[in-house]
Design a protein around this motif. Structure first.
Motif, PDB file in Angstrom:
ATOM      1  N   LEU A   1      -3.927   1.600   6.582  1.00 58.29           N
ATOM      2  CA  LEU A   1      -4.099   0.737   7.747  1.00 58.29           C
ATOM      3  C   LEU A   1      -3.247  -0.528   7.685  1.00 58.29           C
ATOM      4  N   GLN A   2      -2.473  -0.695   6.627  1.00 58.15           N
ATOM      5  CA  GLN A   2      -1.728  -1.937   6.454  1.00 58.15           C
ATOM      6  C   GLN A   2      -0.421  -1.957   7.246  1.00 58.15           C
ATOM      7  N   THR A   3      -0.022  -3.153   7.659  1.00 56.41           N
ATOM      8  CA  THR A   3       1.303  -3.351   8.250  1.00 56.41           C
ATOM      9  C   THR A   3       2.290  -3.681   7.133  1.00 56.41           C
ATOM     10  N   GLU A   4       3.563  -3.652   7.449  1.00 52.87           N
ATOM     11  CA  GLU A   4       4.574  -3.960   6.433  1.00 52.87           C
ATOM     12  C   GLU A   4       4.422  -5.385   5.916  1.00 52.87           C
ATOM     13  N   ALA A   5       4.227  -6.340   6.841  1.00 51.80           N
ATOM     14  CA  ALA A   5       4.138  -7.740   6.433  1.00 51.80           C
ATOM     15  C   ALA A   5       2.892  -7.991   5.586  1.00 51.80           C
ATOM     16  N   TYR A   6       1.786  -7.363   5.952  1.00 55.65           N
ATOM     17  CA  TYR A   6       0.546  -7.516   5.179  1.00 55.65           C
ATOM     18  C   TYR A   6       0.711  -6.889   3.796  1.00 55.65           C
ATOM     19  N   ALA A   7       1.293  -5.702   3.750  1.00 49.01           N
ATOM     20  CA  ALA A   7       1.503  -5.034   2.467  1.00 49.01           C
ATOM     21  C   ALA A   7       2.407  -5.868   1.560  1.00 49.01           C
ATOM     22  N   GLN A   8       3.436  -6.470   2.143  1.00 44.54           N
ATOM     23  CA  GLN A   8       4.326  -7.324   1.348  1.00 44.54           C
ATOM     24  C   GLN A   8       3.570  -8.516   0.771  1.00 44.54           C
ATOM     25  N   ALA A   9       2.693  -9.105   1.584  1.00 43.92           N
ATOM     26  CA  ALA A   9       1.921 -10.260   1.128  1.00 43.92           C
ATOM     27  C   ALA A   9       0.945  -9.860   0.028  1.00 43.92           C
ATOM     28  N   VAL A  10       0.297  -8.714   0.201  1.00 43.88           N
ATOM     29  CA  VAL A  10      -0.684  -8.242  -0.784  1.00 43.88           C
ATOM     30  C   VAL A  10       0.004  -7.909  -2.103  1.00 43.88           C
TER      31      VAL A  10
END
Length: 270
Positions: free
Chosen positions: A112-121
């Motif tokens: 369910l993650q977006t690219e920007a969220y995944a990068q931050a995580v």
């Protein structure tokens, strides 16, 4: 330069095959990079097994080098090499699963993650990862999302703790994009998504996150993960216990429409 000692046999074989085709065409790494729109350092990293090639690179290289599908055939086999060692076995199961049921308590499921969220995580991990490693892991995580549109259709159930949606990774814009993306995923006909409200007191999910999988052979498995360690459970009695627990977690969570309304509310509060 030699190949990475930690690379898989598949990655080493692909790297050798790529190098052989490239040299047989009289191309340098930089020239191949220009043909397939990547840097020479990317080609070098693939040939030394420091980087797992993306499906797009494999397809482009196969065409540019006129490999006749010999490179492209490695796409599926290399896909799982992109994942951390503790996740590889589950990734294979997930890719073929008839159904996936996920309960998230502190981190949003990668599907369910977006690219920007995944990068931050992934970028927030400690000790810090190299930029290239972050990029590789983000790329692999996003690639899993093609499962939503796979044929035959797989069924997905997600229960997400409200606190997961409130925990900010990245900027407000990153979180706003994430919440909008979750709503789009929830609108898919093969996805059921619910939020476990923080207003609910005692609940069946107190023991933590879990994932249930049904295989093409109708075998039911449970998957647990924490601190870069994972446990895949196949014992029928244990899996039945986790399945009962997940059913109760779903019952105690908000309904589908209420969950969507809460996600919209959270987006409006950013």
């Amino acid at each position: 330069m030699g190949q990475s000692a930690g690379s898989s046999g598949t990655a080493r074989y692909f790297a050798e095959l790529l190098r052989t085709f490239r040299k047989s065409r009289g191309l340098t790494q930089a020239q191949l990079g220009e043909l397939v729109h990547v840097s020479d350092s990317y080609v070098s990293a693939v040939e030394t097994c420091e980087r797992i090639p993306s499906p797009e690179f494999i397809a482009a290289a196969d065409e540019a080098l006129e490999a006749g599908g010999l490179l492209a055939i490695a796409t599926e086999h290399l896909a799982h090499d992109r994942y951390p060692a503790f996740f590889k076995d589950f990734a294979k199961l997930e890719a073929d699963a008839l159904s996936v049921s996920s309960y998230s308590t502190h981190m949003l499921n990668g599907l369910l993650q977006t690219e920007a969220y995944a990068q931050a995580v992934i970028g927030s991990r400690f000790p810090p990862l190299e930029d290239e490693e972050v990029e590789r892991l983000v790329e692999a995580r996003l690639a899993r999302q093609t499962l939503f549109f796979r044929k035959p259709v797989a069924l997905f159930s997600f229960v997400i703790e409200e606190s997961v949606l409130r925990r900010r990774f990245g900027t407000r814009d990153v979180m706003h994009e994430l919440l909008d993306h979750i709503l789009r995923c929830a609108a898919l006909r093969n996805v059921v998504l619910q939020v476990a409200s923080s207003d609910h007191g005692e609940h069946a999910g107190a023991d933590g996150a879990l994932t249930l999988v049904e295989t093409p052979g109708h075998k039911h498995l449970a998957y647990l993960e924490a601190q870069e360690r994972s446990l895949l459970i196949s014992d029928p009695d244990e899996v039945a216990r986790y399945s009962q627990r997940y059913a109760m977690i779903r019952t105690q969570a908000l309904g589908i429409e209420e969950s969507a309304a809460l996600i919209k509310q959270l987006a409006g509060e950013l």
